[in-house]
Design a protein around this motif. Sequence first.
Motif, PDB file in Angstrom:
ATOM      1  N   ILE A 112       0.851  -1.197   0.000  1.00  0.00           N
ATOM      2  CA  ILE A 112       0.000   0.000   0.000  1.00  0.00           C
ATOM      3  C   ILE A 112       0.879   1.237   0.000  1.00  0.00           C
ATOM      4  O   ILE A 112       1.979   1.236   0.532  1.00  0.00           O
ATOM      5  CB  ILE A 112      -0.992   0.044   1.182  1.00  0.00           C
ATOM      6  CG1 ILE A 112      -0.268  -0.019   2.536  1.00  0.00           C
ATOM      7  CG2 ILE A 112      -2.037  -1.053   1.049  1.00  0.00           C
ATOM      8  CD1 ILE A 112      -1.182   0.241   3.727  1.00  0.00           C
ATOM      9  N   GLY A 113       0.360   2.287  -0.611  1.00  0.00           N
ATOM     10  CA  GLY A 113       1.072   3.556  -0.660  1.00  0.00           C
ATOM     11  C   GLY A 113       0.226   4.665  -0.067  1.00  0.00           C
ATOM     12  O   GLY A 113      -1.004   4.651  -0.148  1.00  0.00           O
TER      13      GLY A 113
ATOM     14  N   TRP B  52      -4.226   8.729   3.512  1.00  0.00           N
ATOM     15  CA  TRP B  52      -5.087   7.798   2.812  1.00  0.00           C
ATOM     16  C   TRP B  52      -4.204   6.834   2.046  1.00  0.00           C
ATOM     17  O   TRP B  52      -3.484   7.212   1.136  1.00  0.00           O
ATOM     18  CB  TRP B  52      -6.046   8.519   1.873  1.00  0.00           C
ATOM     19  CG  TRP B  52      -6.964   9.441   2.587  1.00  0.00           C
ATOM     20  CD1 TRP B  52      -7.033  10.796   2.448  1.00  0.00           C
ATOM     21  CD2 TRP B  52      -7.945   9.100   3.564  1.00  0.00           C
ATOM     22  NE1 TRP B  52      -7.993  11.312   3.276  1.00  0.00           N
ATOM     23  CE2 TRP B  52      -8.571  10.293   3.980  1.00  0.00           C
ATOM     24  CE3 TRP B  52      -8.359   7.899   4.147  1.00  0.00           C
ATOM     25  CZ2 TRP B  52      -9.582  10.318   4.927  1.00  0.00           C
ATOM     26  CZ3 TRP B  52      -9.366   7.937   5.092  1.00  0.00           C
ATOM     27  CH2 TRP B  52      -9.971   9.126   5.466  1.00  0.00           C
ATOM     28  N   TRP B  53      -4.261   5.600   2.445  1.00  0.00           N
ATOM     29  CA  TRP B  53      -3.459   4.558   1.824  1.00  0.00           C
ATOM     30  C   TRP B  53      -4.287   3.880   0.749  1.00  0.00           C
ATOM     31  O   TRP B  53      -5.509   3.799   0.863  1.00  0.00           O
ATOM     32  CB  TRP B  53      -3.041   3.543   2.882  1.00  0.00           C
ATOM     33  CG  TRP B  53      -2.151   4.131   3.930  1.00  0.00           C
ATOM     34  CD1 TRP B  53      -2.535   4.802   5.051  1.00  0.00           C
ATOM     35  CD2 TRP B  53      -0.725   4.117   3.943  1.00  0.00           C
ATOM     36  NE1 TRP B  53      -1.430   5.201   5.768  1.00  0.00           N
ATOM     37  CE2 TRP B  53      -0.304   4.795   5.105  1.00  0.00           C
ATOM     38  CE3 TRP B  53       0.244   3.590   3.093  1.00  0.00           C
ATOM     39  CZ2 TRP B  53       1.033   4.966   5.436  1.00  0.00           C
ATOM     40  CZ3 TRP B  53       1.575   3.761   3.417  1.00  0.00           C
ATOM     41  CH2 TRP B  53       1.966   4.436   4.572  1.00  0.00           C
ATOM     42  N   GLN B  54      -3.630   3.400  -0.281  1.00  0.00           N
ATOM     43  CA  GLN B  54      -4.326   2.621  -1.292  1.00  0.00           C
ATOM     44  C   GLN B  54      -3.328   1.759  -2.043  1.00  0.00           C
ATOM     45  O   GLN B  54      -2.125   1.966  -1.980  1.00  0.00           O
ATOM     46  CB  GLN B  54      -5.115   3.497  -2.248  1.00  0.00           C
ATOM     47  CG  GLN B  54      -4.277   4.276  -3.241  1.00  0.00           C
ATOM     48  CD  GLN B  54      -5.141   5.018  -4.248  1.00  0.00           C
ATOM     49  OE1 GLN B  54      -6.160   5.599  -3.898  1.00  0.00           O
ATOM     50  NE2 GLN B  54      -4.723   5.006  -5.493  1.00  0.00           N
ATOM     51  N   MET B  55      -3.867   0.805  -2.771  1.00  0.00           N
ATOM     52  CA  MET B  55      -3.058  -0.017  -3.654  1.00  0.00           C
ATOM     53  C   MET B  55      -2.921   0.714  -4.983  1.00  0.00           C
ATOM     54  O   MET B  55      -3.701   1.617  -5.288  1.00  0.00           O
ATOM     55  CB  MET B  55      -3.717  -1.389  -3.836  1.00  0.00           C
ATOM     56  CG  MET B  55      -3.716  -2.203  -2.550  1.00  0.00           C
ATOM     57  SD  MET B  55      -4.450  -3.858  -2.730  1.00  0.00           S
ATOM     58  CE  MET B  55      -6.193  -3.473  -2.607  1.00  0.00           C
TER      59      MET B  55
ATOM     60  N   GLU C  75       3.697   3.780 -11.090  1.00  0.00           N
ATOM     61  CA  GLU C  75       3.497   4.273  -9.726  1.00  0.00           C
ATOM     62  C   GLU C  75       4.536   3.768  -8.729  1.00  0.00           C
ATOM     63  O   GLU C  75       4.739   4.399  -7.697  1.00  0.00           O
ATOM     64  CB  GLU C  75       2.089   3.896  -9.241  1.00  0.00           C
ATOM     65  CG  GLU C  75       1.009   4.606 -10.034  1.00  0.00           C
ATOM     66  CD  GLU C  75      -0.397   4.323  -9.547  1.00  0.00           C
ATOM     67  OE1 GLU C  75      -0.560   3.658  -8.496  1.00  0.00           O
ATOM     68  OE2 GLU C  75      -1.337   4.768 -10.223  1.00  0.00           O
ATOM     69  N   THR C  76       5.193   2.629  -9.041  1.00  0.00           N
ATOM     70  CA  THR C  76       6.091   2.020  -8.055  1.00  0.00           C
ATOM     71  C   THR C  76       7.454   1.609  -8.603  1.00  0.00           C
ATOM     72  O   THR C  76       8.322   1.216  -7.838  1.00  0.00           O
ATOM     73  CB  THR C  76       5.454   0.744  -7.461  1.00  0.00           C
ATOM     74  OG1 THR C  76       5.371  -0.246  -8.484  1.00  0.00           O
ATOM     75  CG2 THR C  76       4.078   1.025  -6.872  1.00  0.00           C
TER      76      THR C  76
ATOM     77  N   ALA D  26       4.960   7.517   0.539  1.00  0.00           N
ATOM     78  CA  ALA D  26       5.525   6.444   1.364  1.00  0.00           C
ATOM     79  C   ALA D  26       4.807   5.153   0.993  1.00  0.00           C
ATOM     80  O   ALA D  26       3.752   5.182   0.341  1.00  0.00           O
ATOM     81  CB  ALA D  26       5.322   6.746   2.848  1.00  0.00           C
ATOM     82  N   TRP D  27       5.375   4.022   1.425  1.00  0.00           N
ATOM     83  CA  TRP D  27       4.721   2.733   1.190  1.00  0.00           C
ATOM     84  C   TRP D  27       5.082   1.767   2.302  1.00  0.00           C
ATOM     85  O   TRP D  27       6.021   1.994   3.045  1.00  0.00           O
ATOM     86  CB  TRP D  27       5.107   2.166  -0.181  1.00  0.00           C
ATOM     87  CG  TRP D  27       6.540   1.724  -0.274  1.00  0.00           C
ATOM     88  CD1 TRP D  27       7.622   2.501  -0.596  1.00  0.00           C
ATOM     89  CD2 TRP D  27       7.050   0.416  -0.025  1.00  0.00           C
ATOM     90  NE1 TRP D  27       8.771   1.763  -0.554  1.00  0.00           N
ATOM     91  CE2 TRP D  27       8.452   0.461  -0.207  1.00  0.00           C
ATOM     92  CE3 TRP D  27       6.465  -0.796   0.344  1.00  0.00           C
ATOM     93  CZ2 TRP D  27       9.264  -0.650  -0.049  1.00  0.00           C
ATOM     94  CZ3 TRP D  27       7.282  -1.904   0.503  1.00  0.00           C
ATOM     95  CH2 TRP D  27       8.678  -1.811   0.302  1.00  0.00           C
TER      96      TRP D  27
END
Length: 176
Positions: free
Chosen positions: A34-35, A50-53, A75-76, A143-144
């Motif tokens: 999650i980020g 707010w975290w999300q995949m 994104e990653t 962050a992740w």
Amino acid sequence: MNGPFVTQAVDIEKLPYRPCVGIALFNAKGLVWIGDRSDKDAEGEGEGHWWQMPQGGLDAGENPYEAALRELYEETSVKSVRLLKEAPGWLTYDLPPELVGQSWDGRYRGQKQKWFALRFEGKESEIDVHRPGGGRFKAEFSAWRWEKLDRLPELIVPFKRKVYKQVVAAFADIAA
């Protein structure tokens, strides 16, 4: 009437959903990536963590699985994955009415998402949310971390929780 513009009420029910893909990236321990959103105003999430995949729009004519791989990389920076499972059907969420005109230029009522579960097979040093794609893409996360899948609905912005509960159910057999 003031000025040359006429404001018309938009019938939200007649707006389409934005086609999108979502990625549940699992590590070898069954935890999911999650980020923390760095662009919280993009979809009206507002202040807070707010975290999300990873997720993102599906281009016209684009294969959803190929779009998922593209979005994950954009994104990653992650490329070292293999497909575990595809969630059945398309999952939808509606934006809160006050956000419809702010997100995606007011063209969509929310998103319809095709979700994929992928296994991360690389080293964590491959993950770069600050300069994704070697700096070619805008950083969407500040962050992740790895997290238990069943905790995600409580970490996501409220209007996306229904979809995240469906994702949890679809991929529960993979999770730790």
